[in-house]
Structure formats: C-alpha cells, structure tokens
Design a protein around this motif. Structure first.
Motif, PDB file in Angstrom:
ATOM      1  N   THR A 298      -6.353 -32.609  50.415  1.00 10.44           N
ATOM      2  CA  THR A 298      -7.512 -33.412  51.033  1.00 10.44           C
ATOM      3  C   THR A 298      -8.251 -32.336  51.910  1.00 10.44           C
ATOM      4  OG1 THR A 298      -6.420 -34.653  52.284  1.00 10.44           O
ATOM      5  CG2 THR A 298      -7.117 -35.656  50.040  1.00 10.44           C
ATOM      6  N   GLN A 299      -7.467 -31.550  52.453  1.00  9.89           N
ATOM      7  CA  GLN A 299      -7.950 -30.442  53.575  1.00  9.89           C
ATOM      8  C   GLN A 299      -8.958 -29.473  52.993  1.00  9.89           C
ATOM      9  OE1 GLN A 299      -3.995 -29.656  55.342  1.00  9.89           O
ATOM     10  NE2 GLN A 299      -4.799 -30.479  57.315  1.00  9.89           N
ATOM     11  N   ILE A 300      -8.647 -29.212  51.697  1.00  3.84           N
ATOM     12  CA  ILE A 300      -9.584 -28.285  51.215  1.00  3.84           C
ATOM     13  C   ILE A 300     -11.077 -28.979  50.938  1.00  3.84           C
ATOM     14  CG2 ILE A 300     -10.244 -27.269  48.898  1.00  3.84           C
ATOM     15  CD1 ILE A 300      -7.072 -26.901  48.379  1.00  3.84           C
ATOM     16  N   ASP A 301     -12.042 -28.145  51.348  1.00  8.04           N
ATOM     17  CA  ASP A 301     -13.465 -28.727  51.348  1.00  8.04           C
ATOM     18  C   ASP A 301     -14.028 -28.391  50.195  1.00  8.04           C
ATOM     19  OD1 ASP A 301     -13.575 -29.242  54.137  1.00  8.04           O
ATOM     20  OD2 ASP A 301     -13.066 -27.151  54.629  1.00  8.04           O
ATOM     21  N   ILE A 302     -13.688 -27.154  49.331  1.00  9.31           N
ATOM     22  CA  ILE A 302     -14.447 -26.841  48.103  1.00  9.31           C
ATOM     23  C   ILE A 302     -13.398 -25.820  47.296  1.00  9.31           C
ATOM     24  CG2 ILE A 302     -15.637 -24.653  48.964  1.00  9.31           C
ATOM     25  CD1 ILE A 302     -17.642 -27.281  46.901  1.00  9.31           C
ATOM     26  N   TYR A 303     -13.887 -25.947  46.012  1.00 10.69           N
ATOM     27  CA  TYR A 303     -12.892 -25.147  44.877  1.00 10.69           C
ATOM     28  C   TYR A 303     -13.993 -24.296  44.356  1.00 10.69           C
ATOM     29  CZ  TYR A 303      -8.984 -28.055  45.354  1.00 10.69           C
ATOM     30  OH  TYR A 303      -8.014 -29.020  45.653  1.00 10.69           O
ATOM     31  N   ALA A 304     -13.529 -23.048  43.801  1.00 15.24           N
ATOM     32  CA  ALA A 304     -14.195 -22.036  43.081  1.00 15.24           C
ATOM     33  C   ALA A 304     -13.504 -21.112  42.368  1.00 15.24           C
ATOM     34  CB  ALA A 304     -14.880 -21.078  44.150  1.00 15.24           C
ATOM     35  N   PRO A 305     -14.047 -20.516  41.339  1.00 16.01           N
ATOM     36  CA  PRO A 305     -13.205 -19.632  40.430  1.00 16.01           C
ATOM     37  C   PRO A 305     -12.212 -18.913  41.058  1.00 16.01           C
ATOM     38  CG  PRO A 305     -15.446 -19.703  39.882  1.00 16.01           C
ATOM     39  CD  PRO A 305     -15.697 -20.399  41.010  1.00 16.01           C
ATOM     40  N   GLY A 306     -10.972 -18.730  40.590  1.00 17.03           N
ATOM     41  CA  GLY A 306     -10.071 -17.717  41.320  1.00 17.03           C
ATOM     42  C   GLY A 306      -9.092 -17.200  40.399  1.00 17.03           C
ATOM     43  N   GLU A 307      -9.312 -17.359  38.886  1.00 17.07           N
ATOM     44  CA  GLU A 307      -8.232 -17.083  38.014  1.00 17.07           C
ATOM     45  C   GLU A 307      -8.978 -15.753  37.218  1.00 17.07           C
ATOM     46  OE1 GLU A 307      -5.538 -19.272  34.669  1.00 17.07           O
ATOM     47  OE2 GLU A 307      -7.915 -19.515  34.251  1.00 17.07           O
ATOM     48  N   ARG A 308      -8.162 -14.775  37.146  1.00 19.71           N
ATOM     49  CA  ARG A 308      -8.480 -13.745  36.191  1.00 19.71           C
ATOM     50  C   ARG A 308     -10.087 -13.160  36.808  1.00 19.71           C
ATOM     51  NH1 ARG A 308      -6.790 -13.755  30.034  1.00 19.71           N
ATOM     52  NH2 ARG A 308      -7.303 -11.404  30.544  1.00 19.71           N
ATOM     53  N   ILE A 309     -10.191 -12.954  37.708  1.00 21.19           N
ATOM     54  CA  ILE A 309     -11.597 -12.332  38.407  1.00 21.19           C
ATOM     55  C   ILE A 309     -11.539 -10.816  38.299  1.00 21.19           C
ATOM     56  CG2 ILE A 309     -13.142 -12.367  40.291  1.00 21.19           C
ATOM     57  CD1 ILE A 309     -12.708 -15.266  39.137  1.00 21.19           C
ATOM     58  N   VAL A 310     -12.508 -10.420  37.802  1.00 21.65           N
ATOM     59  CA  VAL A 310     -12.712  -8.812  37.747  1.00 21.65           C
ATOM     60  C   VAL A 310     -13.555  -8.492  38.995  1.00 21.65           C
ATOM     61  CG1 VAL A 310     -13.540  -7.168  36.370  1.00 21.65           C
ATOM     62  CG2 VAL A 310     -12.292  -8.839  35.339  1.00 21.65           C
ATOM     63  N   SER A 311     -13.223  -7.598  39.475  1.00 23.55           N
ATOM     64  CA  SER A 311     -14.146  -7.171  40.567  1.00 23.55           C
ATOM     65  C   SER A 311     -13.832  -5.567  40.989  1.00 23.55           C
ATOM     66  CB  SER A 311     -13.846  -7.877  41.897  1.00 23.55           C
ATOM     67  OG  SER A 311     -14.930  -7.516  42.929  1.00 23.55           O
ATOM     68  N   THR A 312     -14.422  -5.083  41.957  1.00 23.31           N
ATOM     69  CA  THR A 312     -14.377  -3.591  42.277  1.00 23.31           C
ATOM     70  C   THR A 312     -13.184  -3.148  42.815  1.00 23.31           C
ATOM     71  OG1 THR A 312     -15.587  -4.204  44.438  1.00 23.31           O
ATOM     72  CG2 THR A 312     -16.805  -3.186  42.859  1.00 23.31           C
ATOM     73  N   TRP A 313     -12.602  -2.110  42.531  1.00 26.71           N
ATOM     74  CA  TRP A 313     -11.297  -1.604  43.013  1.00 26.71           C
ATOM     75  C   TRP A 313     -11.429  -0.158  43.609  1.00 26.71           C
ATOM     76  CZ3 TRP A 313      -7.253  -4.677  44.035  1.00 26.71           C
ATOM     77  CH2 TRP A 313      -5.889  -4.151  44.024  1.00 26.71           C
ATOM     78  N   LEU A 314     -10.239   0.240  44.095  1.00 29.29           N
ATOM     79  CA  LEU A 314     -10.338   1.785  44.574  1.00 29.29           C
ATOM     80  C   LEU A 314     -10.477   2.800  43.655  1.00 29.29           C
ATOM     81  CD1 LEU A 314      -6.883   1.734  46.607  1.00 29.29           C
ATOM     82  CD2 LEU A 314      -9.156   0.842  47.300  1.00 29.29           C
ATOM     83  N   ASN A 315     -11.182   3.779  43.847  1.00 23.85           N
ATOM     84  CA  ASN A 315     -11.670   5.072  43.474  1.00 23.85           C
ATOM     85  C   ASN A 315     -12.530   4.857  42.141  1.00 23.85           C
ATOM     86  OD1 ASN A 315      -9.415   6.733  44.679  1.00 23.85           O
ATOM     87  ND2 ASN A 315      -8.143   5.731  43.449  1.00 23.85           N
ATOM     88  N   GLY A 316     -13.377   3.826  42.617  1.00 26.04           N
ATOM     89  CA  GLY A 316     -14.590   3.478  41.607  1.00 26.04           C
ATOM     90  C   GLY A 316     -14.166   2.811  40.347  1.00 26.04           C
ATOM     91  N   LYS A 317     -13.091   2.170  40.496  1.00 26.52           N
ATOM     92  CA  LYS A 317     -12.491   1.412  39.465  1.00 26.52           C
ATOM     93  C   LYS A 317     -12.859  -0.179  39.445  1.00 26.52           C
ATOM     94  CE  LYS A 317      -8.981   4.550  37.691  1.00 26.52           C
ATOM     95  NZ  LYS A 317      -9.229   5.838  38.099  1.00 26.52           N
ATOM     96  N   TYR A 318     -12.224  -0.697  38.713  1.00 22.34           N
ATOM     97  CA  TYR A 318     -12.307  -2.300  38.696  1.00 22.34           C
ATOM     98  C   TYR A 318     -10.940  -2.875  38.238  1.00 22.34           C
ATOM     99  CZ  TYR A 318     -17.279  -1.390  37.872  1.00 22.34           C
ATOM    100  OH  TYR A 318     -18.628  -0.881  38.328  1.00 22.34           O
ATOM    101  N   GLN A 319     -10.643  -4.201  39.001  1.00 25.83           N
ATOM    102  CA  GLN A 319      -9.435  -4.776  38.592  1.00 25.83           C
ATOM    103  C   GLN A 319      -9.604  -6.203  38.630  1.00 25.83           C
ATOM    104  OE1 GLN A 319      -5.645  -3.162  39.189  1.00 25.83           O
ATOM    105  NE2 GLN A 319      -4.994  -4.660  40.691  1.00 25.83           N
TER     106      GLN A 319
END
Length: 412
Positions: A298-319
């Motif tokens: 109940t200490q958590i204020d809000i939830y958001a997507p956190g599963e298998r999230i694609v985003s930027t990565w090193l050397n111009g890649k994505y992960q």
C-alpha cells in the motif's frame, strides 16, 4: 572530551585497509565545510579520505572506529556508506530492424514501444510533450551518441570520475532515458519527447553506487534547477542521510520518482521509494495486471508498464528489459507532461492527479489497497482542470526553468 576535528584527525592517521566508508551527520550548530577545511590544511588528509556534504550537513570519512563518534555532542548520527543497485532484469537485445518486425505497430513513425502506447502518451502529445521540463536521471550515465537521445540530453555530471563526461558503461541509464524522453523523429519516441534529460552518473559499470554519490547527485540536481529526478534503483536498509537529501530536495520543489523493487515481495518496498517525499512506482505486465516480479504494498503510489520494455541501449542499439526501473521511467515521463501543462504543480497535486486519473488494475487489487495504473492523457486532463497552484514551487520553476537552457557537462 576531544573535539570532533581531533577525533577525525586521529581516525585519519590510522587510515588503512580496515577502514570503511561512513557518513557523520552533524547537528545544525556545526558546519561540515569548516571541519573539512581544517582537516585539509597543509599536511592534512588527502581529499579522497574526507569530504563535506553540505546538502545534508554531513562529513564523509574513512573510519576504523565509528563508535568514537556516536555520543559526541556535535554529532547527529553515524551511518555506514551503504551500496545501492540499479533495478533491472535483462532480456534479449534487439536491433532497430528486429524491433520493427516484432512490433504490431511496425509501420508507425516514430517507433513507440508498447508501454508508451498502453498508457496513451501519444494522445497527450497534442496538449504537452514535456517542453521546458528538466529531468535528472541518477543512474549509470547515458549514451550521448545514440541518435534517439542526442536532441534530448542537455547536460549532466559524472560523480564517479569527475574529470569525465557521464557516459554510460552499463546500459541501464540509457534504457531509462529513452523511455522518459527519447526524441520524436524517425527512431524511438519516449513518453515526454521534448523534455530535457540530465545524466547524473552515480553508478559504475556494474550498476552499483554508494549513498554518498546519490546524495551528491540529488544536490547537483537541486543546484541546477532540475524539476524531476528519476531514481530507478533501490536498497533494503534505511539511510537517514538519503532520506534527509530526499526531504531537502522536496522542500525545493523537486519531484522524485523511485522504483519499488523487483523481489516480488508483499507488504514491503525498497528505499528510497519507501520515503514519504517520493512517488513510489510498481510494475504492471502486458496483461495490465500487477507484474509477478514487482514488490507490492500500500506504500506504492502508482503502477506503470514494466514488463518487456524496449528502449534505447548502448552503441545506438535497443534492448528489452523488465523491472520496476522501467515502470518508474514511464511515470517520470508522464510527470513531465503534467508539469509542462502546469509548471507550478506541487508534489501533492501531481500525485493526486496521477492517482485520480489512474486506470483500474483489477477489482481484487483495488480491494487490497493497491492503486491503479498510470494513464497519460487522463493525467494531463486531470491537471489541466486543477486550478490551484503552489506558489513556492511555481516561483522556483519560473526562476530556474526558462526556455530549457542547456547545462554543460559539469565537474562539480
């Protein structure tokens, strides 16, 4: 009784392999800068052995006998300089082509990951894109050369190696930065594509840091007019010094958003998310339910997507990564959209807007006291309707923000 300076000098004379990192928090009647100045007089101790942290009125010191300081009248408290870790689970690294092939919305330009679409951020961009909002990402640094981040990064500092820029040698900070504010264009777009990112490198290549580095990172953000601090990291033990830093930043109107942790525990979350002056974030999965790996409370204020999230990565890649770190970056982006609509928004008003506009996770979760999942367009609309302003925060934002000026890479 010996003076505090005499005690410290005695400890520093015995500096050796058995010494450990400690924070000595001083009472308000003492000045940490004056004490350190005295210790560094000609012939005194090397700089790496002692440092003043005026933001929390403490002295960082290598100690062998912390007990000697516990009952000194000038000392508020003594604590070991504990480590923290970034919160992530690695998955498959993806090339830009693989991302587009796997995405059901492969023909869309720019590429918008599922979590950003799920919280309906693109619908909010007609009203706000995070313009003129400064976001400090206290993490492993950022890949400044990534084509999707080049226009988003406006400055930063390397707290590990002060003479170097805050380049990412781990990947976590780059991933977080992409979800928050990758620039709108032909590549990936983040939740707030026109917000400005400031890379505060406090974590090494292994993704570990010390409380002292986090305190210095928060201090840097406050001094450079940052509006939002993303903290996608955690620790299990309580740190009075870290809580003091978070509280002092909140007094200056800075909004701090933190990860709840990935151990799947019930009824408990990590620090700093557990502090009352942060927005604590849990993770949901692709099915819209609370993710199995997230800590929940109940200490958590809000939830958001956190599963298998694609985003930027090193050397111009994505992960693709999973974790409450990824959920936290979605919330930081939405907070930037809300601030762009209402620059003087207070922490309490922003959090109220996030929670009132959240989408239900499930009836069972609601009955257990868990709040909903973030929704960007509803959050922007909620804060647009809210007319009451916090004059203290509004004055700070107007004085510091300006037209999203760049802060050069800093060494102090």
């Amino acid at each position: 009784m010996p003076t505090l300076t005499e005690l410290m000098e005695e400890e520093l004379r015995g500096f050796g392999e058995s010494s450990a990192r400690y924070l000595i928090r001083l009472r308000s009647s003492s000045d940490c800068r004056e004490i350190v100045r005295g210790l560094r007089e000609p012939g005194g101790c090397p700089a790496h052995q002692v440092e003043a942290l005026p933001f929390i009125n403490a002295v960082f010191l290598q100690l062998q006998s912390p007990e000697a300081f516990l009952h000194h009248p000038e000392v508020e408290g003594v604590e070991r300089d504990e480590t923290l870790a970034v919160i992530q689970d690695k998955a498959t690294r993806l090339s830009p082509g693989e991302i587009r092939r796997q995405a059901s919305f492969a023909r869309s330009k720019p590429f918008i990951p599922w979590g950003i679409r799920h919280i309906q951020a693109p619908l909010a961009w007609k009203a706000a894109t995070g313009q003129e909002i400064r976001i400090g990402v206290i993490d492993t640094g950022v890949d400044f050369s990534h084509p999707d981040l080049r226009d988003s990064i406006a400055g930063g500092i390397n707290l590990i190696h002060r003479h170097l820029p805050p380049l990412d040698d781990n990947g976590h900070g780059t991933h977080i930065s992409g979800t928050i504010a990758a620039g709108a264009g032909q590549g990936m777009s983040g939740v707030a594509p026109h917000a400005k990112l400031y890379a505060v490198k406090a974590f090494d290549h292994n993704g570990t840091s010390f409380v002292t580095d986090i305190v210095k990172g928060i201090d840097w953000c406050v001094n450079h007019g940052i509006h939002i601090i993303n903290m996608s990291f955690g620790m299990k033990s309580y740190s009075p010094s870290l809580e003091t830093a978070v509280r002092n930043a909140a007094k200056e109107g800075v909004v701090i958003i933190a990860s709840s942790g990935n151990e799947g525990k019930k009824g408990i979350i990590d620090y700093p998310a557990r502090f009352p002056n942060t927005i604590a974030v849990g993770a949901t999965g692709r099915n819209g339910k609370i993710a199995g790996f997230t800590n929940r409370s109940t200490q958590i204020d809000i939830y958001a997507p956190g599963e298998r999230i694609v985003s930027t990565w090193l050397n111009g890649k994505y992960q693709e990564l999973s974790g409450t770190s990824m959920a936290t970056s979605h919330v930081s982006g939405v907070a930037a959209l809300m601030m762009a609509i209402k620059p003087g928004i207070s922490l309490s008003t922003l959090l109220s807007g996030l929670q009132r506009s959240a989408m239900p996770i499930s009836s069972t979760a609601r009955k257990a006291g868990f709040l909903g999942e973030i929704n960007a367009i509803r959050a922007v609309r909620a804060v647009s309707r809210k007319k009451q302003r916090s004059s203290h925060v509004r004055a700070r934002v107007q004085a510091s923000a300006g037209p999203a000026a760049r802060i050069p890479i800093s060494s102090r």
